[in-house]
Each structure stands twice: as C-alpha cells, then as structure tokens.
Enzyme design. Structure first.
Site, PDB file in Angstrom:
ATOM      1  N   ASP A   1      12.092 -12.797  -1.127  1.00 52.01           N
ATOM      2  CA  ASP A   1      12.044 -12.459   0.275  1.00 52.01           C
ATOM      3  C   ASP A   1      13.218 -11.732   0.804  1.00 52.01           C
ATOM      4  O   ASP A   1      14.434 -12.010   0.293  1.00 52.01           O
ATOM      5  CB  ASP A   1      11.952 -13.702   1.208  1.00 52.01           C
TER       6      ASP A   1
ATOM      7  N   ASP B   1      10.129  -7.641  -3.192  1.00 49.93           N
ATOM      8  CA  ASP B   1       8.884  -7.880  -2.465  1.00 49.93           C
ATOM      9  C   ASP B   1       8.460  -9.430  -2.823  1.00 49.93           C
ATOM     10  O   ASP B   1       8.611  -9.939  -3.967  1.00 49.93           O
ATOM     11  CB  ASP B   1       7.808  -6.921  -3.048  1.00 49.93           C
ATOM     12  N   ASN B   2       7.884 -10.003  -1.769  1.00 45.75           N
ATOM     13  CA  ASN B   2       7.783 -11.420  -2.072  1.00 45.75           C
ATOM     14  C   ASN B   2       6.057 -11.807  -2.028  1.00 45.75           C
ATOM     15  O   ASN B   2       5.550 -12.688  -2.321  1.00 45.75           O
ATOM     16  CB  ASN B   2       8.042 -12.269  -0.717  1.00 45.75           C
TER      17      ASN B   2
ATOM     18  N   LEU C   1      -9.982   1.466  10.019  1.00 50.13           N
ATOM     19  CA  LEU C   1     -11.321   2.084   9.900  1.00 50.13           C
ATOM     20  C   LEU C   1     -11.166   2.385   8.606  1.00 50.13           C
ATOM     21  O   LEU C   1     -12.354   2.121   7.963  1.00 50.13           O
ATOM     22  CB  LEU C   1     -10.976   3.295  10.913  1.00 50.13           C
TER      23      LEU C   1
ATOM     24  N   LYS D   1       8.485  -2.930  15.882  1.00 51.05           N
ATOM     25  CA  LYS D   1       8.934  -1.726  15.328  1.00 51.05           C
ATOM     26  C   LYS D   1       9.947  -1.083  16.387  1.00 51.05           C
ATOM     27  O   LYS D   1      10.957  -0.338  15.924  1.00 51.05           O
ATOM     28  CB  LYS D   1       7.563  -0.902  15.110  1.00 51.05           C
TER      29      LYS D   1
ATOM     30  N   TYR E   1       0.793  -1.289   0.122  1.00 51.96           N
ATOM     31  CA  TYR E   1      -0.154  -0.204   0.291  1.00 51.96           C
ATOM     32  C   TYR E   1       0.815   1.070  -0.183  1.00 51.96           C
ATOM     33  O   TYR E   1       1.026   2.088  -0.922  1.00 51.96           O
ATOM     34  CB  TYR E   1      -1.019  -0.100   1.255  1.00 51.96           C
TER      35      TYR E   1
ATOM     36  N   SER F   1       6.256   3.273  13.154  1.00 46.69           N
ATOM     37  CA  SER F   1       4.955   3.352  13.352  1.00 46.69           C
ATOM     38  C   SER F   1       4.829   4.361  14.800  1.00 46.69           C
ATOM     39  O   SER F   1       5.508   4.382  15.831  1.00 46.69           O
ATOM     40  CB  SER F   1       4.357   2.348  13.416  1.00 46.69           C
TER      41      SER F   1
ATOM     42  N   PHE G   1       1.666   8.114  11.338  1.00 46.68           N
ATOM     43  CA  PHE G   1       0.540   8.051  12.173  1.00 46.68           C
ATOM     44  C   PHE G   1      -0.606   7.023  11.280  1.00 46.68           C
ATOM     45  O   PHE G   1      -0.245   6.181  11.068  1.00 46.68           O
ATOM     46  CB  PHE G   1       0.152   9.410  12.426  1.00 46.68           C
TER      47      PHE G   1
ATOM     48  N   TYR H   1       3.688  -6.864  17.183  1.00 51.73           N
ATOM     49  CA  TYR H   1       3.752  -5.967  16.059  1.00 51.73           C
ATOM     50  C   TYR H   1       4.687  -4.747  16.465  1.00 51.73           C
ATOM     51  O   TYR H   1       5.284  -4.255  16.061  1.00 51.73           O
ATOM     52  CB  TYR H   1       2.484  -5.610  15.277  1.00 51.73           C
TER      53      TYR H   1
HETATM   54  P1  NAD Z   1       1.560  -3.798   3.066  1.00 49.98           P
HETATM   55  O1  NAD Z   1       1.429  -4.952   3.664  1.00 49.98           O
HETATM   56  O2  NAD Z   1       0.354  -3.279   2.057  1.00 49.98           O
HETATM   57  O3  NAD Z   1       3.091  -3.636   2.334  1.00 49.98           O
HETATM   58  C1  NAD Z   1       4.108  -4.486   2.890  1.00 49.98           C
HETATM   59  C2  NAD Z   1       4.809  -5.020   1.749  1.00 49.98           C
HETATM   60  O4  NAD Z   1       5.827  -6.251   2.121  1.00 49.98           O
HETATM   61  C3  NAD Z   1       3.921  -6.160   1.028  1.00 49.98           C
HETATM   62  O5  NAD Z   1       3.839  -5.756  -0.434  1.00 49.98           O
HETATM   63  C4  NAD Z   1       4.442  -7.518   1.380  1.00 49.98           C
HETATM   64  O6  NAD Z   1       4.196  -8.404   0.279  1.00 49.98           O
HETATM   65  C5  NAD Z   1       5.868  -7.157   1.549  1.00 49.98           C
HETATM   66  N1  NAD Z   1       6.609  -8.036   2.470  1.00 49.98           N
HETATM   67  C6  NAD Z   1       6.204  -8.539   3.858  1.00 49.98           C
HETATM   68  N2  NAD Z   1       7.120  -9.146   4.108  1.00 49.98           N
HETATM   69  C7  NAD Z   1       8.197  -9.411   3.203  1.00 49.98           C
HETATM   70  C8  NAD Z   1       9.242 -10.072   3.355  1.00 49.98           C
HETATM   71  N3  NAD Z   1       9.931 -10.811   4.155  1.00 49.98           N
HETATM   72  N4  NAD Z   1       9.836 -10.010   1.914  1.00 49.98           N
HETATM   73  C9  NAD Z   1       9.721  -9.408   0.964  1.00 49.98           C
HETATM   74  N5  NAD Z   1       8.651  -8.510   0.960  1.00 49.98           N
HETATM   75  C10 NAD Z   1       7.866  -8.710   2.242  1.00 49.98           C
HETATM   76  O7  NAD Z   1       1.669  -2.388   4.123  1.00 49.98           O
HETATM   77  P2  NAD Z   1       1.715  -1.027   4.165  1.00 49.98           P
HETATM   78  O8  NAD Z   1       0.505  -0.594   4.749  1.00 49.98           O
HETATM   79  O9  NAD Z   1       2.207  -0.642   2.871  1.00 49.98           O
HETATM   80  O10 NAD Z   1       2.916  -0.848   5.136  1.00 49.98           O
HETATM   81  C11 NAD Z   1       4.269  -0.876   4.740  1.00 49.98           C
HETATM   82  C12 NAD Z   1       5.265  -0.466   6.115  1.00 49.98           C
HETATM   83  O11 NAD Z   1       4.641   0.472   6.965  1.00 49.98           O
HETATM   84  C13 NAD Z   1       5.448  -1.848   7.070  1.00 49.98           C
HETATM   85  O12 NAD Z   1       6.613  -2.092   7.556  1.00 49.98           O
HETATM   86  C14 NAD Z   1       4.165  -1.307   8.013  1.00 49.98           C
HETATM   87  O13 NAD Z   1       4.347  -1.854   9.299  1.00 49.98           O
HETATM   88  C15 NAD Z   1       4.464   0.305   8.148  1.00 49.98           C
HETATM   89  N6  NAD Z   1       3.334   0.970   8.744  1.00 49.98           N
HETATM   90  C16 NAD Z   1       2.254   0.999   7.932  1.00 49.98           C
HETATM   91  C17 NAD Z   1       1.150   1.719   8.544  1.00 49.98           C
HETATM   92  C18 NAD Z   1      -0.121   1.587   8.094  1.00 49.98           C
HETATM   93  O14 NAD Z   1      -1.028   1.929   8.955  1.00 49.98           O
HETATM   94  N7  NAD Z   1      -0.455   0.979   6.886  1.00 49.98           N
HETATM   95  C19 NAD Z   1       1.564   2.386   9.960  1.00 49.98           C
HETATM   96  C20 NAD Z   1       2.788   2.525  10.305  1.00 49.98           C
HETATM   97  C21 NAD Z   1       3.623   1.766   9.946  1.00 49.98           C
HETATM   98  N1  UDP Z   2     -12.299   1.803  14.344  1.00 53.73           N
HETATM   99  C1  UDP Z   2     -13.334   1.541  14.829  1.00 53.73           C
HETATM  100  N2  UDP Z   2     -13.811   0.349  13.979  1.00 53.73           N
HETATM  101  C2  UDP Z   2     -13.212  -0.343  13.198  1.00 53.73           C
HETATM  102  C3  UDP Z   2     -11.867   0.104  13.037  1.00 53.73           C
HETATM  103  C4  UDP Z   2     -11.354   0.934  13.790  1.00 53.73           C
HETATM  104  O1  UDP Z   2     -14.185   2.181  15.593  1.00 53.73           O
HETATM  105  O2  UDP Z   2     -13.599  -1.243  12.471  1.00 53.73           O
HETATM  106  C5  UDP Z   2     -11.495   2.714  15.348  1.00 53.73           C
HETATM  107  C6  UDP Z   2     -10.603   2.465  16.274  1.00 53.73           C
HETATM  108  O3  UDP Z   2     -10.965   2.093  17.539  1.00 53.73           O
HETATM  109  C7  UDP Z   2      -9.557   3.475  16.553  1.00 53.73           C
HETATM  110  C8  UDP Z   2      -9.595   4.313  15.076  1.00 53.73           C
HETATM  111  O4  UDP Z   2     -10.818   3.788  14.631  1.00 53.73           O
HETATM  112  O5  UDP Z   2      -9.943   4.420  17.553  1.00 53.73           O
HETATM  113  C9  UDP Z   2      -8.406   4.029  14.217  1.00 53.73           C
HETATM  114  O6  UDP Z   2      -8.399   2.571  14.108  1.00 53.73           O
HETATM  115  P1  UDP Z   2      -7.201   1.988  13.135  1.00 53.73           P
HETATM  116  O7  UDP Z   2      -7.410   0.286  13.415  1.00 53.73           O
HETATM  117  O8  UDP Z   2      -7.528   2.182  11.665  1.00 53.73           O
HETATM  118  O9  UDP Z   2      -5.907   2.468  13.572  1.00 53.73           O
HETATM  119  P2  UDP Z   2      -5.067   2.448  14.812  1.00 53.73           P
HETATM  120  O10 UDP Z   2      -4.924   3.960  15.335  1.00 53.73           O
HETATM  121  O11 UDP Z   2      -5.640   1.654  15.851  1.00 53.73           O
HETATM  122  O12 UDP Z   2      -3.873   1.969  14.455  1.00 53.73           O
END
Ligand code: NAD
Ligand code: UDP
Length: 338
Positions: free
Chosen positions: A58, A31-32, A200, A153, A11, A124, A178, A149
């Site tokens: 991987d 990416d795997n 959400l 981090k 994403y 995160s 965030f 998780y």
């Molecule tokens: P995502 O799952 O869409 O993307 C992660 C990608 O990494 C995927 O394409 C997956 O196939 C790949 N991947 C996972 N393990 C792998 C491995 N061992 N080798 C190769 N590829 C691998 O997630 P995202 O939302 O794009 O998040 C990206 C990063 O940001 C993650 O590290 C996530 O923890 C961090 N992050 C995301 C959020 C969020 O809300 N989306 C918030 C804070 C931090």
């Molecule tokens: N939330 C909710 N219903 C859902 C998913 C999330 O009410 O189905 C609320 C959750 O309690 C938080 C906010 O939405 O207050 C954001 O949640 P999310 O899981 O998206 O992100 P977080 O901040 O928890 O990582």
C-alpha cells in the site's frame, strides 16, 4: 532513468509501464492490487521483452515506501494509485479521502526524506467547474466538484502545488486526463473493471460480447448535436505516451505545471455506439434512459499546451479506440480472471 509507478498494475498504469519499458526506462511498480491483477504486469513484461521490479503493498505504508527509496535510485515518480469510482465515492467518502489523500501525503513525505522531488500526478478533467465554456484550458476554472472522488483530485492538486511552491526543488506535473478508453493493440492488456462497469466503453464492450443485455444511454435531451453527452475520448496508449513525455519534462524543469491530456475532439454517446458497431461489425443493443445525476452535456480539452510544452499529441482516432477495446474484450471475455 528509473521511474517509480504507483498503481502500475492498473489500467492506465500497465499501459504506461509498457511505454516506459519500450522507451528504455527502468520501471519499479508499487501496487496493493486492490483494483488490479498481477497478470497485467506479467503481460507487460512479456510484451516489452524486459522485466520490471514489483513491490506489492500500500502506498500509505511509510515503511514500505522508505524501503523502496532505499533499495532503488528513483529519478521520477508517476502516481496513479487511487480509487476512481465516482458513485462509490459518494457512498464511501471516508474510504476515498483516506486512500486518495493519504497515498499522496505518504509518498511526498518519503520523497522529501529521500531528496527525490520529481512527481507526476494522475488528475482528471473532473476538477474543472461544470460551468466553463469548451474547450477546457488549463487556466479554466476548477472546483465546485460534485462528488468526493473529484474533490480528492482537486485537493491533491492543491497539496502538490503547495509543496512545490514551498520548496522550488520540487518538479510536479499535474496531468488532467479526459476519457481514456481502448487497450494495447496486442489485446494483452486492457481495462478490467470489477462488477458492473460505470464507464461507457467497458459497458459497450461487455454488451457486445453478451455479458450485459443492453447499454443504457443516460439522456438524449442534452444541448448537443444528437442530444446525448459529448466527451473527449483518448486512446490509453496515447495517454501512456503522454506520461513518458511528462517524465522527460518533469526531470528537466522545476515548479508545478498543469497539462490536459485529451484529443481536443468531442464525440457523443451515439457516435461511440455507432462507430463501435461499424468498426467491429457487431451489434450493441441500447435503450435511452434518464440522465445520470451529476453528468454534464459536453466536456472536451484544449490540448494545445501539452503539444507545445510536452511535444506530445494524441495520434489515434475513434476507430482505433473502438477496434482495440473490442480486441481486448474478445481475447479476454472475463478480463484477467480467466
Ligand atoms: P485502476 O484502478 O485501474 O488503477 C489504479 C491502481 O492503483 C490499481 O492497480 C490499484 O490496485 C492501485 N491502488 C489503489 N489504491 C492503492 C493504494 N493505496 N496503494 C497501492 N496501490 C493502490 O485505475 P486507472 O483507470 O488506471 O486510473 C489510474 C489513475 O488515473 C487513478 O488515480 C485515477 O483516479 C486516475 N484517472 C483515471 C481516469 C479513467 O477514466 N480511468 C480518468 C482520470 C483520472
Ligand atoms: N454513459 C452512458 N451509459 C453508460 C455509461 C456512460 O450513456 O452506461 C454516458 C455518460 O452519461 C457520459 C458518457 O457516456 O455522457 C461518458 O461517461 P463515462 O462514465 O464513461 O465518463 P465521464 O465523462 O462521466 O467520466
């Protein structure tokens, strides 16, 4: 400049690859595909009108990483690859520690061997201790995570800080995201969660389109203006642009630096639902249910350091996020599968 993007099909990775290509960078992705679809990368290239290089594999695979660093002159690495579902990390802790820690250990080992020491890591806001006062600054207390998780981090930040302190030639940026939501305005790339969404916004869009019956709002008795949880939602394209700014910072500096990537504004769950309904003229049925274990009332960033040092600031507002998330959902009702 050539950037290696681990997890680039995901994403946030796909949106970042697009911004990098727009910015004139060469992009190499590994990416795997464990949580993504290669169609995302095809669409990124079509939108950019430029190609990138894709290695399917991987990040824990040392031989693959060595081949990539032999074949490509990498100037900077953005490390997104990781597993991210909080609930799953509680039921499958080993898998989370293995994937999220061993990717970083393998990557930094091979970067060290290749003498390539510029790294940006996807951290995160979950690393911050729940008892902090808001807004969160980079100096706010970390630790006391409530799930594996979050600990991965936290631990990865420790590992990368240690590596950087031991060898000043390293330049490491720890980016604490965030709540990224929304999609590219074209509706061609977006968030495509597998199974029932945990977060959400994808739950809202899937409810609005009829894939889910109704949204459950987890608690309306928090100490917030309307009783529902408050978060700092940031448009994924703003977040992607933050990575481009971080690349420029990382290659020009040494040492380790932490940055919040947020907007500095908090919105409640009801704010989200109401704005989404209003902007998109679509209804989102919901019910109030019990609090979700582990959730806190309020979480938002102080983004001042990022603006001052990276020259980056989120520009899109909640209406943009809601409109773009819905546009992506409508154009791809079943995500990339269809
Ligand atoms: P995502 O799952 O869409 O993307 C992660 C990608 O990494 C995927 O394409 C997956 O196939 C790949 N991947 C996972 N393990 C792998 C491995 N061992 N080798 C190769 N590829 C691998 O997630 P995202 O939302 O794009 O998040 C990206 C990063 O940001 C993650 O590290 C996530 O923890 C961090 N992050 C995301 C959020 C969020 O809300 N989306 C918030 C804070 C931090
Ligand atoms: N939330 C909710 N219903 C859902 C998913 C999330 O009410 O189905 C609320 C959750 O309690 C938080 C906010 O939405 O207050 C954001 O949640 P999310 O899981 O998206 O992100 P977080 O901040 O928890 O990582």
């Amino acid at each position: 400049m050539r950037i290696l993007v681990t997890g680039g099909a995901g994403y946030i990775g796909s949106h970042t690859c697009l911004e990098l290509l727009h910015g004139g960078y060469d992009v190499v992705v590994v990416d795997n595909l464990c949580n993504s679809n290669p169609v995302a990368l095809e669409r990124v290239q079509a939108l950019a009108g430029k190609s990138l290089t894709f290695y399917q594999g991987d990040v824990r695979d040392l031989a693959l990483l060595r081949r990539i660093f032999q074949e490509q002159e990498i100037d900077c690495v953005i490390h997104f690859a990781g597993l991210k579902a909080v609930g799953e990390s509680v039921s499958q802790p080993w898998r989370y520690y293995d994937n999220n820690l061993n990717t970083t250990l393998a990557l930094t080992k091979v970067m060290e061997e290749a003498g390539r020491k510029n790294l940006i890591f996807s951290s995160s806001a979950t690393v911050y201790t729940a008892s902090n006062t808001m807004p969160l600054q980079e100096t706010s207390q970390t630790g006391g995570c409530t799930n594996p998780y979050g600990w991965t981090k936290f631990m990865t930040e420790q590992i990368l800080s240690g590596i950087s302190h031991a060898d000043p030639a390293w330049s490491v940026c720890l980016l604490r995201y965030f709540n990224p939501i929304g999609a590219h305005e074209s509706g061609q790339i977006g968030e495509d969660p597998r199974g029932i969404p945990n977060n959400l916004m994808p739950y809202i869009t899937q409810t609005a389109i009829g894939r889910r019956e109704r949204l459950s709002i987890f608690g309306d008795d928090y100490d917030t203006p309307d009783g529902t949880g408050v978060r700092d939602y940031i448009h994924v394209v703003d977040l992607a642009k933050g990575h481009v700014a971080a690349v420029n910072y990382t290659v020009a500096h040494q040492g380790v630096e932490v940055f919040n990537l947020g907007t500095g504004k908090g919105y409640s769950v009801l704010d989200m639902v109401n704005t989404f309904q209003q902007v998109n003229q679509v209804s989102v049925p919901y019910q109030i249910v019990a609090r979700r274990p582990g959730d806190i009332a309020t979480c938002y960033a102080d983004p001042e350091k990022s603006e001052r040092m990276l020259g980056w600031k989120a520009e899109k507002d909640l209406a943009d996020m809601c409109r773009d998330a819905w546009n992506w959902q409508c154009k791809n009702p079943q995500g990339y599968q269809a």
